[in-house]
Design an enzyme around this catalytic site. Structure first.
Site, PDB file in Angstrom:
ATOM      1  N   SER A 551      66.107 -70.673  70.664  1.00 20.65           N
ATOM      2  CA  SER A 551      66.401 -71.228  71.979  1.00 20.65           C
ATOM      3  C   SER A 551      66.849 -72.686  71.824  1.00 20.65           C
ATOM      4  CB  SER A 551      65.180 -71.088  72.889  1.00 20.65           C
ATOM      5  OG  SER A 551      65.533 -71.309  74.229  1.00 20.65           O
ATOM      6  N   ASP A 637      70.080 -61.887  78.085  1.00 18.38           N
ATOM      7  CA  ASP A 637      69.374 -63.163  78.150  1.00 18.38           C
ATOM      8  C   ASP A 637      69.933 -63.997  79.294  1.00 18.38           C
ATOM      9  OD1 ASP A 637      68.059 -65.556  77.684  1.00 18.38           O
ATOM     10  OD2 ASP A 637      68.505 -65.611  75.545  1.00 18.38           O
ATOM     11  N   HIS A 671      65.640 -62.828  76.682  1.00 23.15           N
ATOM     12  CA  HIS A 671      65.441 -64.028  75.876  1.00 23.15           C
ATOM     13  C   HIS A 671      64.398 -63.842  74.782  1.00 23.15           C
ATOM     14  CE1 HIS A 671      66.048 -68.279  75.196  1.00 23.15           C
ATOM     15  NE2 HIS A 671      64.753 -68.530  75.281  1.00 23.15           N
TER      16      HIS A 671
END
Length: 698
Positions: A551, A637, A671
Site C-alpha cells: 500500500s 481494490d 486491498h
C-alpha cells in the site's frame, strides 16, 4: 507478440495533462479502463507470464504453504469475551476458510472464560454467523459490521462479495436464527445500536468512496425510510459511528487527517439531534470516551504528543486537564471502565498501557519482560469490570491473550496462539531465535530504529540473506509482530528486519510529521539508510537483501527502487501506491481529497506538484539496472487502484527493459488480497518463494 515466456507488452497510447505549466505524459493511462476487454486481457497475460516465470518455484510454494498449514492449529477457538450474560468467541475448523462466530450463555457462578482444549465447539454454544456458509458460491467474502445489540437479541452484520468494501447490511434475530426484512445495500464500516435496540445507525459513502453520511434505521421499516443523521459536506472529512462502552452515547466521529469533531446522541434518545462535544478547529484532533458524568478528551491542542482532559457529559464545555502533555510520550487512546481508565501509549518506539484508578491511587504502567514487544487492549466490551483483556506479542513470542486484574495487578495468560511442530517435527522454541533493536543513521543525522529477528547464532559477517520491511505513512507504526509464515524464512537462514522510518508513528507525532507532505522524502531516504546500515553492520549484503512493503509501503518500495536500485536484490511491492501524483491530481478518485492533508494538494499548489513529481515512482523510472520486482495487486481494490502497479510495470519494461519485472493481479479480491485463510496462506507462500529465490535460498 506475447507468449507466456516473454513479458507482455502494453500498447503505448500517450495522453497528456498540463499542470502548473508542466506537461505529464502518461503512455499507459488506458489501463485505467477496468471494464475494457483490452485491460482485462493485459492483466490476464501478465498473470500467465508471472506464473510461467515462477513455475520453477511451484514445489517450493507448496512446501512453504504446507509449513504454514502444518504449524497452524486449523481447528481452534479464540478466548471467549464476556458481554452481559454471554461469552462471545470465534472458531475455525480444519479445511474451512472462514471463522464461525459463536456465543455461549454464562453459567451460574462462572467467572473464568470457558476453554476448549482441541478447539471443538463449547457445550451449549449458539452459532451466530458462519462465514463459510455465507461465502458459498463466492470467490471473495468479507465481513464489515458484526454488532450484537445491547440486549443480545439482534445481530447487525454486513457482507462484501467482491472486495470493493461496499457492504450489504442485514439484521439477524438471534432468538429464532431468522433474518429480519431489514436490509441496506452499499454501506460502509461502522454501526451503533440505540439503548433499546430499536434503532441502528450506519454509514454510507459518496461517489469518491468517502464515508460521508450517518443514517438512522428503525427496525421493521424499509431502508428507503431511513433518516440522514449527519452529512459531511467538507470533502476533506470522513465520518464514523460507534456506541460507547458504557452504552450511554452514540458517537459520530468526523475526522480529516489533521482535524476532528465528535458529535454525540444519547443512546436512550436515538431520534435526538447530534450535539458537538467541541467544534472543529483546523489542526486540532480529539477523540471522545464516555465515563460517568464526563467525556474524556484525548487531544493535541497545544500538545504535540497528545494530552488527556475531560468535560461535562451533560453540558460539554471547557476541557479540564487529566494527563498533561509529555513530549516523547505519545498518548494514542483512552478506554474507560467504571473504576479505572486505561491509556494506550508509546515511548521510545514501544507500546504500553497506563492504568489510572478512578477512586484514588497513583497511575501506573504495566510492565512487560521483553526488550521488543507489542501490547494493546483486546476485546473489553464490559464497562463494569475489575479486569481488562490485553494482547501481547513480539518477534519471537506468538500472539498471547492475558487477563489483567486492575486491583491486584496480577496478569493471567489465557492463551498463547499455538505454533505446532514444523517440518523437523520439533516444537517451536522461542529460544531458538533472537530479536534485536538496531539504529541506522539517516542522511540528516536522524537515528532510525530497526527491529530484527533471526535464528539464534546467525553470523554477522554479511553472508546471511535478509528481508527488510517498511511502511512509513499515516502515523501507522509497524510494531513487532509474530508470524508463523515468517518462521519458514528464518529457518532457512533469513534475517527479517523492520525499518521504522519517518512517516510512521513509532517515535511520536513528530516522527510522523517529519515523513509527510513536503518532508515525505525522509521516509524513502530513511529506508535506504536502514538497508545500508544492515550491510555495514554485517547482517547481510546488497545481493542478499530483498525489500518488501504494501500500500503506502508499496510507494516506499517504488521510491527506493529509483533512489537506490543497487541496494537490493529484489523488491516486493504489494497493492503499491506507485502512481501517487496522478491519483492526487484527480479529486474524483476514491480518497484523493481526504489524502491531500497527508501528501499535499498538487492540483492547486505548484510546490507540492513539483515535490511529488520528484519522488512518485511512476514518474521517476530511469534507464538503470533495477533489482527484480514483484508487484502484487487486486482488481477490485478501492484504496490503491490496480492500474497503478500495472502502469508502473509497463513503464519499467519500456524504460529499463533489462530488468526482471512481474505483475500478479488477484482478479476477484480487494486491498487485503484473498479473503480466505488458506488462499491467504497460498499468497504468502507465493511471495516468500519468490523472495527466497532472489535470496539464493530456493
Amino acid at each position: 507478440m506475447t507468449t507466456e515466456t516473454t513479458p507482455p507488452v502494453a500498447n503505448r497510447v500517450p495522453s497528456e495533462r498540463t499542470h502548473h505549466g508542466d506537461t505529464l505524459v502518461d503512455e499507459y493511462a488506458w489501463l485505467t479502463a477496468k471494464d475494457d476487454p483490452a485491460t482485462i486481457a493485459h492483466l490476464t497475460a501478465e498473470n500467465a507470464y508471472t506464473e510461467a516465470r515462477t513455475e520453477h518455484l511451484a514445489g517450493l510454494r507448496t512446501e512453504l504453504y504446507e509449513e504454514i498449514r502444518r504449524r497452524t492449529r486449523e481447528t481452534d477457538l479464540t478466548v471467549p469475551a464476556r458481554k452481559g450474560d454471554w461469552w462471545y468467541y470465534t472458531r475455525t475448523v480444519e479445511g474451512q476458510q472462514y471463522g464461525v462466530h459463536c456465543r455461549r450463555a454464562v453459567r451460574d457462578g462462572e467467572t473464568e472464560p470457558p476453554v476448549s482444549a482441541d478447539g471443538a465447539p463449547l457445550d451449549g454454544e449458539e452459532v451466530l454467523l458462519d462465514g463459510n456458509l455465507l461465502a458459498e458460491g463466492h470467490e471473495f467474502f468479507a465481513l464489515g459490521a458484526f454488532d450484537v445489540s445491547p440486549d443480545g437479541r439482534w445481530l447487525a452484520y454486513s457482507t462484501d462479495f467482491s472486495g470493493d468494501e461496499r457492504f450489504t447490511l442485514r439484521v439477524k434475530d438471534l432468538g429464532t436464527g431468522e433474518l429480519r426484512p431489514d436490509e441496506v445495500p452499499d454501506t460502509f464500516y461502522g454501526t451503533a445500536w440505540s439503548a433499546d435496540a430499536s434503532v441502528l445507525f450506519y454509514v454510507t459513502v459518496d461517489e469518491a468512496w468517502r464515508p460521508n453520511r450517518v443514517w438512522r434505521h428503525t427496525l421493521g421499516t424499509a431502508s428507503t425510510e431511513d433518516v440522514v443523521v449527519h452529512q459531511e459536506d467538507d470533502e476533506r472529512f470522513w465520518v464514523g459511528v460507534e456506541l460507547t462502552r458504557s452504552e450511554r452515547f452514540v458517537l459520530i466521529d468526523v475526522h480529516s487527517k489533521i482535524t476532528s469533531e465528535v458529535l454525540v446522541i444519547p443512546a436512550g434518545n436515538p431520534t435526538g439531534a447530534p450535539a458537538s462535544v467541541a467544534p472543529r478547529r483546523q489542526g486540532v484532533e480529539y477523540t471522545v470516551e464516555h465515563h460517568g458524568h464526563r467525556f474524556l478528551i484525548l487531544h493535541n491542542d497545544g500538545a504535540e504528543d497528545f494530552a488527556l482532559a475531560y468535560t461535562s457529559a451533560d453540558a460539554p464545555g471547557d476541557w479540564v486537564p487529566l494527563i498533561d502533555h509529555s513530549p516523547g510520550t505519545r498518548l494514542e487512546a483512552v478506554d474507560a471502565f467504571a473504576d479505572h481508565l486505561v491509556v494506550s501509549l508509546r515511548v521510545n518506539g514501544l507500546t504500553g498501557l497506563r492504568v489510572l484508578p478512578v477512586g484514588g491511587g497513583d497511575a501506573y504502567d504495566i510492565d512487560f519482560p521483553e526488550p521488543l514487544y507489542s501490547v494493546g487492549l483486546g476485546s473489553n466490551p464490559e464497562y463494569r469490570t475489575g479486569q481488562i483483556r490485553l494482547g501481547y506479542t513480539s518477534l519471537v513470542t506468538p500472539d498471547s491473550v492475558y487477563d489483567y486484574d486492575l486491583v491486584t495487578r496480577q496478569m493471567v495468560l489465557r492463551r498463547q496462539k499455538p505454533v505446532l511442530p514444523g517440518p523437523d517435527g520439533r516444537p517451536y522454541d522461542p529460544a531458538g531465535y533472537e530479536q534485536h533493536r538496531d539504529w541506522a543513521l539517516a542522511d540528516d543525522g536522524t537515528r532510525v530504529p530497526i527491529s530484527l529477528v533471526c535464528r539464534a547464532g546467525t553470523p554477522r559477517d554479511g553472508s546471511a540473506p535478509c528481508v527488510i520491511y517498511g511502511y512509513g505513512s499515516y502515523e501507522a507504526s509497524m510494531d513487532p509482530w509474530f508470524s508463523v509464515a515468517r518462521l519458514s524464512l528464518l529457518d532457512r537462514g533469513v534475517v527479517f528486519a523492520v525499518a521504522h522510518v519517518r512517516g510512521g508513528g513509532e517515535l511520536g507525532r513528530r516522527w510522523y510529521d517529519q515523513g509527510k507532505l513536503l518532508a515525505k522524502k525522509n521516509t524513502f531516504t530513511d529506508f535506504v539508510a536502514c538497508a545500508r546500515h544492515l550491510v555495514k553492520a554485517g547482517w547481510t549484503a546488497p545481493d542478499r537483501l530483498v525489500a518488501r512493503g504494501a500500500s503506502a509501503g508499496g510507494l516506499l518500495m517504488g521510491a527506493v527502487a529509483n533512489i537506490a536500485p543497487d541496494a537490493f536484490a529484489g523488491i516486493v511491492a504489494q497493492v503499491p501506491f506507485v502512481d501517487a501524483l496522478t491519483s492526487m491530481l484527480d479529486p474524483t478518485l476514491p480518497l484523493t481529497v481526504t489524502e491531500w492533508e497527508e501528501w499535499g494538494n498538487p492540483l492547486d499548489d505548484p510546490e507540492v506538484y513539483a515535490y511529488m513529481k520528484s519522488y512518485t515512482p511512476y514518474e521517476n523510472v530511469r534507464a538503470v539496472d533495477y533489482p527484480a520486482i514483484l508487484a502484487v495487486t487486486s482488481l477490485n481494490d478501492t484504496r490503491v487502484l490496480y492500474h497503478e502497479p500495472a502502469k508502473w510495470i509497463a513503464r519499467l519494461r519500456e524504460i529499463a527493459p533489462s530488468g526482471d519485472y512481474l505483475l500478479k493481479t488477484e482478479m476477484g479480491a480487494g486491498h487485503g488480497g484473498p479473503s480466505g485463510r488458506y488462499d491467504a496462506w497460498r499468497e504468502e507462500a507465493f511471495v516468500n518463494a519468490w523472495m527466497l529465490d532472489r535470496l539464493g535460498r530456493a
